[in-house]
Design an enzyme around this catalytic site. Structure first.
Site, short mmCIF file in Angstrom:
data_model
loop_
_atom_site.label_atom_id
_atom_site.label_comp_id
_atom_site.label_asym_id
_atom_site.label_seq_id
_atom_site.Cartn_x
_atom_site.Cartn_y
_atom_site.Cartn_z
N ASP A 39 22.04 -52.17 -16.47
CA ASP A 39 20.70 -52.48 -15.91
C ASP A 39 19.82 -53.22 -16.91
OD1 ASP A 39 20.28 -50.11 -17.41
OD2 ASP A 39 19.09 -49.12 -15.85
N SER A 70 5.62 -25.59 -14.14
CA SER A 70 6.98 -25.83 -13.65
C SER A 70 7.80 -24.55 -13.66
CB SER A 70 7.69 -26.88 -14.52
OG SER A 70 9.06 -26.91 -14.16
N GLY A 126 19.06 -32.06 -18.33
CA GLY A 126 19.89 -32.60 -19.42
C GLY A 126 21.29 -32.98 -18.99
N GLY A 128 22.11 -35.61 -17.15
CA GLY A 128 22.27 -37.05 -16.90
C GLY A 128 22.16 -37.41 -15.43
N SER A 131 16.78 -36.03 -14.10
CA SER A 131 15.70 -35.10 -13.78
C SER A 131 14.35 -35.66 -14.27
CB SER A 131 15.97 -33.72 -14.35
OG SER A 131 16.18 -33.80 -15.74
N GLU A 164 8.67 -44.02 -19.00
CA GLU A 164 9.83 -43.73 -19.85
C GLU A 164 9.79 -44.62 -21.11
OE1 GLU A 164 12.61 -41.14 -20.18
OE2 GLU A 164 12.12 -41.43 -18.08
N ASP A 176 17.47 -45.78 -12.72
CA ASP A 176 17.21 -44.41 -12.25
C ASP A 176 16.00 -44.38 -11.32
OD1 ASP A 176 19.18 -43.95 -14.06
OD2 ASP A 176 17.90 -42.99 -15.55
N TYR A 226 21.04 -44.20 -27.25
CA TYR A 226 20.77 -45.12 -26.12
C TYR A 226 20.03 -46.35 -26.63
CZ TYR A 226 19.28 -46.72 -21.53
OH TYR A 226 19.08 -47.49 -20.41
C1 GLA Z 1 20.20 -43.98 -18.23
C2 GLA Z 1 19.06 -44.98 -18.11
C3 GLA Z 1 19.38 -46.07 -17.10
C4 GLA Z 1 20.75 -46.69 -17.36
C5 GLA Z 1 21.81 -45.62 -17.60
C6 GLA Z 1 23.12 -46.19 -18.05
O1 GLA Z 1 20.35 -43.28 -17.03
O2 GLA Z 1 17.86 -44.33 -17.75
O3 GLA Z 1 18.36 -47.05 -17.11
O4 GLA Z 1 20.69 -47.58 -18.45
O5 GLA Z 1 21.41 -44.65 -18.55
O6 GLA Z 1 23.67 -46.99 -17.06
#
Ligand code: GLA
Length: 394
Positions: A39, A70, A126, A128, A131, A164, A176, A226
């Site tokens: 992305d 929460s 956590g 992936g 959330s 983010e 996401d 990342y």
């Molecule tokens: C996370 C990031 C996304 C994307 C994925 C990997 O979820 O938030 O923007 O880069 O990793 O595809």
């Protein structure tokens, strides 16, 4: 998986905030079928929203105070801050996501006042499955409606990504928030992240389950790794600009890239090779799914995982163990990690009749190698963020 009784959530709201909630919103989590780490490289992704997500019950306030609570972080208690407080505060923990949405909306000139907001999510934290983007979007959709801001869905998607990037400090792409804001039940979204052109594809998987396999390994260090991968892609792009007129890796084909690949340092070469080949696999996978060529779809998923493991190096022993075990099990047509990697979840497409046996064998292999159990969920593909109307509130 936690399931919530909304009547009980309303009672909890009353206990915590001493008044009844007025409205309830929901934002899902997401899985990505294929198209990972493409992305932010202007490539394609193929995600869908799932029915697990974050519920947000709200009562508008007449003053400028925001109070949030929460059920997933009961130890943090009620977090309160005035709408004018626009700074990230580690003591505010998860509530920084809500704060970030408010801060950026106000920075854009929107008139946002106070509210009491109770959140409860059933996306494993956590894992992936996004959330945090779900929390950003349930907040953004809620404020947009409660304060009548009249922003459209795409504005809210961009807002979530900015929270983010600019408030939390993770340099993530648009996938996401897009999947969570724009998702449609029964459909995956082929999204061109360069142009934001998108097509909804019905998920024609009759007779198959999409099995989510959670490593139960927290994505520690994930954010710094990342950002490191993203920086490596940016460096590759700069070097490739000497050969091509491009402004994103996603604009190159594998064939074009391979003519100059050796001119890049070895690590950058592999990072770029992943981003470019994954983009091609994603487009092919979309067509394969449309045409009902599930074997081809599965092969592309397997190829995606190999590329993420060898070229992009974002898998790790836990994800590799889950995925390899699944790929070798009878009735599995393909498996790969989903999301950022470094732990979190993988997905497998499995013949429904084989699902219990696959879960059994994968669990055994995983426990033997890793020493603790994975968790499995069968994904159902749901709608994007929305207000819950009475019929849904059961
Ligand atoms: C996370 C990031 C996304 C994307 C994925 C990997 O979820 O938030 O923007 O880069 O990793 O595809």
């Amino acid at each position: 998986m936690l399931s919530f009784d909304l009547e009980r959530l309303k009672q909890t709201f009353e206990t915590v905030f001493e008044a009844a909630p007025e409205r309830t919103f929901f934002a899902p989590g997401r899985i990505n079928l294929i198209g990972e780490h493409t992305d932010y490289n202007g490539g394609h992704v193929f995600p869908c929203a799932i029915t697990f997500g974050t519920y947000g019950l709200v009562r508008k306030r007449e003053d400028n105070l925001i109070r949030v609570y929460s059920l997933n972080f009961e130890n943090v208690g009620v977090v309160s801050f005035p709408v004018t407080d626009e700074s990230y505060a580690s003591a505010h923990d998860w509530a920084n996501y809500v704060k970030g949405v408010v801060a950026l909306l106000r920075k854009d000139g929107h008139d946002v006042g106070g509210f009491d907001f109770l959140l409860a999510g059933n996306i494993p934290n956590g894992a992936g499955l996004s959330s945090s983007a779900s929390l950003e979007l349930v907040t953004a959709f809620m404020i947009n409606d409660v304060y009548g801001l009249k922003l459209d869905k795409l504005d809210l998607v961009h807002l979530g990504q900015r929270v983010e990037n600019d408030f939390i400090g993770v340099n993530s792409g648009i996938m996401d928030q897009f999947a969570i804001g724009m998702g449609k039940a029964g459909h995956a979204i082929l999204l061109d992240c360069d142009t934001l052109h998108h097509d909804y594809a019905p998920i024609k998987l009759d007779g198959y389950d999409i099995v989510i396999m959670n490593t139960n390994k927290r994505r520690e260090l994930a954010d710094s790794k990342y950002n490191e991968r993203r920086a490596e892609c940016d460096q590759s792009l700069e070097l490739l600009k000497a050969h091509f007129e491009i402004d994103a890796l996603g604009q190159l084909s594998v064939a074009e890239f391979e003519t100059v690949a050796v001119s890049l340092p070895e690590t950058l070469q592999r990072r770029a090779r992943h981003a470019i080949s994954e983009n091609e696999r994603t487009k092919l996978a979309f067509t394969a799914l449309q045409d009902g060529r599930l074997d081809a779809f599965g092969e592309l998923m397997n190829g995606s995982h190999t590329s993420l493991k060898d070229d992009y190096e974002v898998t790790g022993l836990e994800l590799d163990t889950l995925v390899t075990a699944a790929q070798h099990a009878d009735g599995v047509i393909g498996a790969r990690m989903t999301g950022a990697g470094f732990g979190g979840c993988a997905i497998a497409i499995v013949e429904k009749t084989a699902t219990p046996a696959v879960i059994d064998t994968v669990t055994k292999t995983y426990e033997e190698t890793i020493g603790y159990a994975p968790t499995f969920y069968i994904a159902s593909v749901g709608d994007g963020a929305h207000e819950l109307v009475e019929e849904e509130v059961k």
